[in-house]
Write a protein that holds these residues in place. Structure first.
Motif, PDB file in Angstrom:
ATOM      1  N   TYR A   1       0.815  -1.210   0.000  1.00 19.75           N
ATOM      2  CA  TYR A   1       0.000   0.000   0.000  1.00 19.75           C
ATOM      3  C   TYR A   1       0.843   1.252   0.000  1.00 19.75           C
TER       4      TYR A   1
ATOM      5  N   ALA B   1       0.582   4.185  -2.802  1.00 15.06           N
ATOM      6  CA  ALA B   1      -0.248   5.246  -2.225  1.00 15.06           C
ATOM      7  C   ALA B   1      -0.610   6.352  -3.215  1.00 15.06           C
ATOM      8  N   PRO B   2       0.329   6.842  -4.048  1.00 12.87           N
ATOM      9  CA  PRO B   2      -0.083   7.935  -4.950  1.00 12.87           C
ATOM     10  C   PRO B   2      -1.246   7.528  -5.852  1.00 12.87           C
TER      11      PRO B   2
ATOM     12  N   LEU C   1      -4.449   7.149  -3.824  1.00 14.09           N
ATOM     13  CA  LEU C   1      -4.980   8.442  -3.400  1.00 14.09           C
ATOM     14  C   LEU C   1      -5.768   9.099  -4.532  1.00 14.09           C
TER      15      LEU C   1
ATOM     16  N   ALA D   1      -8.995   7.225  -5.023  1.00 12.69           N
ATOM     17  CA  ALA D   1      -9.916   7.460  -3.907  1.00 12.69           C
ATOM     18  C   ALA D   1     -10.550   8.835  -4.038  1.00 12.69           C
ATOM     19  N   ALA D   2      -9.730   9.817  -4.370  1.00 15.85           N
ATOM     20  CA  ALA D   2     -10.269  11.171  -4.511  1.00 15.85           C
ATOM     21  C   ALA D   2     -11.281  11.216  -5.647  1.00 15.85           C
TER      22      ALA D   2
ATOM     23  N   SER E   1      -5.618  16.279  -3.699  1.00 15.34           N
ATOM     24  CA  SER E   1      -5.269  14.877  -3.901  1.00 15.34           C
ATOM     25  C   SER E   1      -4.090  14.750  -4.854  1.00 15.34           C
TER      26      SER E   1
ATOM     27  N   GLY F   1      -1.084  15.892  -3.022  1.00 16.03           N
ATOM     28  CA  GLY F   1      -0.750  14.849  -2.057  1.00 16.03           C
ATOM     29  C   GLY F   1      -0.078  13.668  -2.733  1.00 16.03           C
ATOM     30  N   ALA F   2      -0.610  13.265  -3.876  1.00 18.05           N
ATOM     31  CA  ALA F   2      -0.017  12.139  -4.593  1.00 18.05           C
ATOM     32  C   ALA F   2       1.406  12.473  -5.006  1.00 18.05           C
TER      33      ALA F   2
ATOM     34  N   LEU G   1       3.571  12.154  -2.082  1.00 16.96           N
ATOM     35  CA  LEU G   1       3.849  10.746  -1.776  1.00 16.96           C
ATOM     36  C   LEU G   1       4.930  10.194  -2.705  1.00 16.96           C
TER      37      LEU G   1
END
Lengths: 528, 521
Positions: A12, A16-17, A20, A23-24, A51, A54-55, A58
């Motif tokens: 995970y 993650a990027p 994310l 998910a967004a 997002s 954030g990605a 990450l």
């Protein structure tokens, strides 16, 4: 027999990027469903931007933390290696920039379902409604772009391809002005895209028939032991190649590009011209270098022809264009050809390949950024009926608004590869890699690679003509009496143009940091 | 040891250009004054540097400085000058302030005596900041000791010149500007392939010129790479048959820009042949000498003949330059000390002579608004000062003894005639044929002078005013230099000679064939 099904291990942290962004996108869809209309935009914009940022953060964390995986992750479905992380970073930066453009008012239709010019449409426009679905759609597309070049087996790659393409088909049809053109673009892109996906899928099936696996490394492995001239392999490679080359817009699969680029809302064009191209070149590299690496004496002559054709077709047809977006589309075709020159620059030694890969990654970054900047400028030159895309409308722009025209001229010079712009170093790096492989003893193409570079140079000279022609129009022609107005740019658009300009100038003067980054990303090549 | 001289010389005009570009609206006069000041500072610095220069043995490139630029590609910001580069930098530094003065009103809208608009009003600041950027690049291109850096300047300097022609030129300006750019760009791209090829084949991981001398041994590779460089330089110089852009560009450019275009930018071509084609690929240079000499002789004669037929003064001067570039190329490839010294000297003298001729013609054109020779006549009676300068500049163009171009043209011809490089006597024939151009030069210059200055005074010419103080300041220094170096070329030759000696030794060290043949004669 053991009846216990082992749970797949999913890394995970590494993924993650990707997670994310998806998910967004899902949250975005929920927002569309449940949030009241007047709130949607103010929720969607920060959600999308945050997002993506954030990605990107990450990705940085993974790189800086030294956690670049040396093995495929998610049970071999994805390979988050150095090149993939670099491409992710590039795509995320480009998509953040494009979202800033998308956020600008007035690009998207108020109600896509209503007939163009009907009372419904007027009413929707008066009500001030706008399609905020654009944001989750864009996020899904970006997620697909991330998945596509990181896929380590052909099925995952196909899923990535579709996740990337389907939202884009839709987004293309949402232009507010000239809606029929936009809808036509959307339909064309969908039909041709679906066609090419079918080719790709058929190719996968053939390759599976040959190798008994869809994993890229597995196909490469099968070639070391199996018959190299198996029809299944050759047909499979050809069909899968068609699917991939379609996405980067290589000739003779380039026909969709000008129509789609012209019809789509300009921010979406920017996203396709930068993000999709980066993702597709990444995927192409992975398939050809990892899965078909042992077949290179077979695919390189084919790609030679396609690369030469793409450069020439892109450069020559661009000359006849009268629409700025179509011209940029043909320019993008020519650049896809230059990138293919890099794809062909393969060596027997890994260090040589790393140099080629570094060149391609560098090229993708600088080309993507300049492209977004150029399209951002295009959004600002407007007529009462929308953007003024006809080239004649750009006459004398240099007198009306010298700064904007100057910036655009600089982007065009970067596309043309004039020294002291980032585009020059991109082209230089790719040509150097190609000539290097030409001089390698025992290279299967040898002198032909030199020939390809010469073709590339001639194409560059032809391409310079139409870039220069726009500069002539802007600066050396008298302005039309009722010339287009320059829209007051929103803060977002200003930021987009400023960032693109800074990168194009900065990298043009001192490319070393970006080259270093690309070199680190490329040093490990693709994991198998 | 790194010397800061050359980086400073390049930084000053760049900073000046930024300052000029950032001046507030409406400060046109200030922009001109700042530009003039900056260009004079550069000239002063260049002169101080030049007087410190000695041809003493030791390091070939003086005032050398090398910094890493792009280590990934093996590219350095490497600068340094030998005698040839130094005199060309000095030429640029001398011409720029003169051009600034000459172009004082060019961008603010020039009107002839009868109200014809010679040049519409344009942005003054842009013109002068482009000029300063161009100056930095001109210095950089001659100072570069890194081949990649040379290439970067070679290509990038097209852009300011392109805008100077395209935005500030005559009626056909955009056609001329595009033609200029595309020709040069195409040549430059071929050179790019050769530059990359040189890097890859040499395998040294660096672009520094001194390290690449002698790095390519294979004669076939040498020939291909030589061709890549040579075509680019031949377009730039320009040599027949790739010369057609020059008359258009020079005729449409404002007079000041034309001076820099023909006087300095084109010299990059001949300089590149001397510096890069000969030293990097001596075997190929030797193999291609005869065809190149033939092209040079064709240029010499063709340029002169076509010049005679021109009706447009600026086109005429451009064609005379094609003839003169033929002489320079012939001198470079004659492979003898005297001819190469003559060629290097010719590059400088041609800059002064053609500069003066273009500017004097420009002043004449500014008074009448027409470049056509037929529109003038009898100007001598009305404007004796202008006519005098025009005549001297013209005589320098036809290499009258006592004026500077005579020395260089004579050296080129004598050096070619007696060159030991080829026993066949072909060079002797070339020198004899090229001597015909001296006669043709008298025809094209004197005929133009006769039709514009002498004879009955044409009606519109009667309204002409003679040179004002600014215009005298433009022409006087050039004419002084033309006469001064005509009688006393020693200071220039003193710095050029050692540079040519080391060039020739680099060519011959790898090329015993020439030395043998030379000894056998």
């Amino acid at each position: 027999m053991n009846n216990v099904i082992e749970a797949p291990t999913i890394e995970y942290g590494t993924l993650a990027p990707l997670l994310l962004v998806f998910a967004a996108a899902v949250v975005g869809v929920l927002v569309e469903a449940f949030a009241p209309r007047y709130l949607r935009r103010s929720i969607q914009v920060p959600l999308t931007l945050l997002s993506l940022v954030g990605a990107f953060a990450l990705v940085l964390v993974t790189v800086v933390g030294g956690g670049v995986p040396t093995e495929p992750v998610a049970m071999g479905a994805l390979a988050v290696d150095g090149p993939a992380l670099f491409i992710w970073g590039v795509i995320l930066v480009l998509s953040i920039v494009c979202v800033l453009l998308i956020n600008d008012e007035g690009h998207f239709v108020a109600s896509a379902a209503s007939v163009p010019g009907s009372a419904d449409e007027e009413e929707a426009e008066r009500a001030g409604s706008a399609h905020t679905e654009v944001y989750p759609l864009a996020l899904f597309a970006v997620g697909g772009m991330l998945m596509f070049p990181a896929a380590n087996d052909l099925l995952t790659m196909f899923v990535g391809l579709e996740v990337m393409s389907l939202p884009l088909y839709l987004l293309c049809g949402l232009a507010r002005r000239r809606r029929l053109l936009s809808q036509e673009a959307s339909l064309k892109y969908f039909l041709l895209g679906a066609f090419s996906s079918a080719f790709f899928l058929y190719g996968i099936a053939m390759l599976y028939g040959y190798a008994g696996t869809v994993s890229l490394a597995g196909i490469g492995q099968a070639m070391t032991t199996g018959a190299a001239l198996d029809p299944l392999l050759l047909i499979g490679f050809a069909l899968a190649g068609v699917g991939l080359l379609f996405k980067i817009g290589a000739a003779p699969f380039q026909a969709w590009k000008p129509d789609v680029y012209q019809g789509a809302p300009t921010p979406i064009t920017a996203l396709m011209a930068s993000g999709t191209l980066v993702a597709a070149v990444g995927a192409l590299l992975r398939v050809f270098w990892v899965a078909l690496g042992n077949l290179d004496w077979n695919w390189r002559p084919v790609i030679w022809v396609i690369a030469a054709l793409t450069m020439i077709v892109g450069a020559v047809l661009a000359i006849t264009q009268t629409d700025i977006k179509r011209m940029l589309a043909y320019s993008s075709i020519a650049h896809a050809g230059f990138l293919l020159v890099g794809v062909m620059a393969t060596y027997s030694a890994a260090e040589g390949n790393a140099v080629s890969l570094q060149a391609i990654l560098f090229y993708l970054l600088v080309y993507g950024i300049t492209t977004v900047g150029a399209f951002a400028v295009v959004t600002l030159v407007r007529d009462p009926g929308g953007e003024a895309n006809h080239l004649s409308r750009w006459a004398g722009l240099g007198k009306r608004s010298p700064i904007l025209a100057g910036v655009f001229a600089f982007f065009l010079l970067a596309f043309a590869g004039i020294p002291l712009t980032s585009g020059f170093f991109g082209k230089y790096a790719v040509f150097t890699a190609a000539l290097g492989s030409a001089s390698e003893a025992g290279d299967s193409l040898g002198g032909w690679m030199t020939g390809l570079v010469v073709v590339g140079v001639i194409a560059s000279a032809i391409a310079a003509f139409f870039y220069v022609r726009v500069i002539v129009l802007m600066f050396f022609s008298e302005p039309a009496a009722d010339g287009p107005a320059i829209a007051i740019p929103s803060a977002g658009t200003v930021a987009v143009i400023a960032v693109s300009l800074l990168v194009t100038v900065g990298v043009g003067l001192y490319p070393e940091p970006v080259l270093d980054l690309a070199q680190q990303a490329a040093s490990g090549l693709f994991v198998r | 040891m790194s010397s800061l001289w050359l980086p400073i010389l390049m930084a000053v005009p760049v900073l000046g250009a930024i300052v000029v570009a950032l001046l507030p609206k409406g400060s046109d006069k200030l922009a001109k004054q700042v530009t003039l000041l900056v260009s004079l500072v550069v000239l002063a610095l260049t002169l101080v540097m030049a007087f410190q220069f000695t041809g003493a043995p030791g390091d070939r490139f003086k005032f050398a400085a090398t910094y890493d630029w792009i280590p990934s590609f093996g590219v350095h910001f490497g600068v340094g000058v030998d005698g040839i580069a130094l005199v060309l930098i000095a030429l640029s530094a001398v011409l720029v302030p003169i051009v600034v003065l000459a172009s004082w009103h060019d961008a603010s809208g020039v009107k002839a005596a009868d109200g014809t608009v010679v040049a519409p009003k344009r942005s003054v600041k842009t013109y002068f900041s482009l000029l300063l950027v161009l100056e930095a690049m001109m210095i950089g291109v001659f100072a570069a000791t890194d081949i990649f850096l040379f290439y970067v300047f070679f290509e990038a300097m097209l852009i300011p010149m392109y805008f100077m022609i395209g935005s500030y030129g005559g009626a056909q300006r955009s056609y001329a500007a595009v033609k200029f750019l595309l020709y040069s760009l195409f040549g430059g791209l071929l050179m790019l392939v050769a530059v990359i090829g040189l890097y890859v084949v040499a395998g040294k991981g660096t672009f520094m010129f001194p390290e690449l001398v002698g790095a390519i041994q294979d004669p076939v590779t040498q020939k291909w790479l030589f061709a890549g460089f040579f075509i680019a330089f031949a377009i730039k110089a320009p040599l027949w048959p790739v010369h057609t852009w020059l008359p258009d560009a020079a005729a449409q450019a404002p007079a000041g820009a034309a001076v820099l275009l023909v006087g300095v930018l084109d010299k990059v071509g001949t300089y590149g042949m001397l510096r890069f084609c000969l030293e990097l690929f001596p075997d190929a240079a030797k193999a291609f000498t005869m065809p190149i000499i033939v092209l040079a002789v064709i240029s010499i004669i063709y340029g002169a003949i076509v010049a005679i037929g021109q009706t447009d003064m600026k086109r005429l001067i451009a064609y005379t330059s094609i003839s003169h570039f033929g002489f320079i190329v012939m001198g470079v490839f004659a492979m003898s000390q005297v001819a190469q010294e003559g060629a290097a000297l010719y590059m400088v003298n041609h800059g002064f002579a053609t500069g003066a001729l273009f500017l004097a013609a420009g002043f004449l054109i500014a008074r009448r608004g027409s470049p056509h020779i037929a529109d003038y006549g009898g100007a001598q009676k009305v404007t004796p000062l202008l006519a005098g300068f025009f005549l001297v500049a013209g005589l320098a163009g036809l290499s009258l003894p006592g004026l500077s171009s005579f020395v260089s043209e004579f050296m080129v011809m004598i050096g070619t005639y007696s060159s030991p490089a080829f026993g066949s006597g072909a060079l002797t024939v070339a020198a004899i044929v090229s001597a015909l151009a001296v006669i043709l030069a008298a025809v094209y210059i004197l005929w133009m002078v006769q039709r514009t200055l002498n004879g009955p005074t044409a009606e519109p010419v009667k309204a002409f005013k003679d040179l004002n103080a600014r215009e005298v300041w433009v022409l006087a220094p050039l004419v002084a230099l033309i006469i001064g170096f005509g009688f006393f070329p020693k200071p220039l030759l003193d710095v050029i000679t050692p540079a040519v000696t080391s060039t020739l030794s680099n060519v011959q060290v790898d090329n015993p064939a020439i030395a043998e043949k030379g000894a056998g004669q």
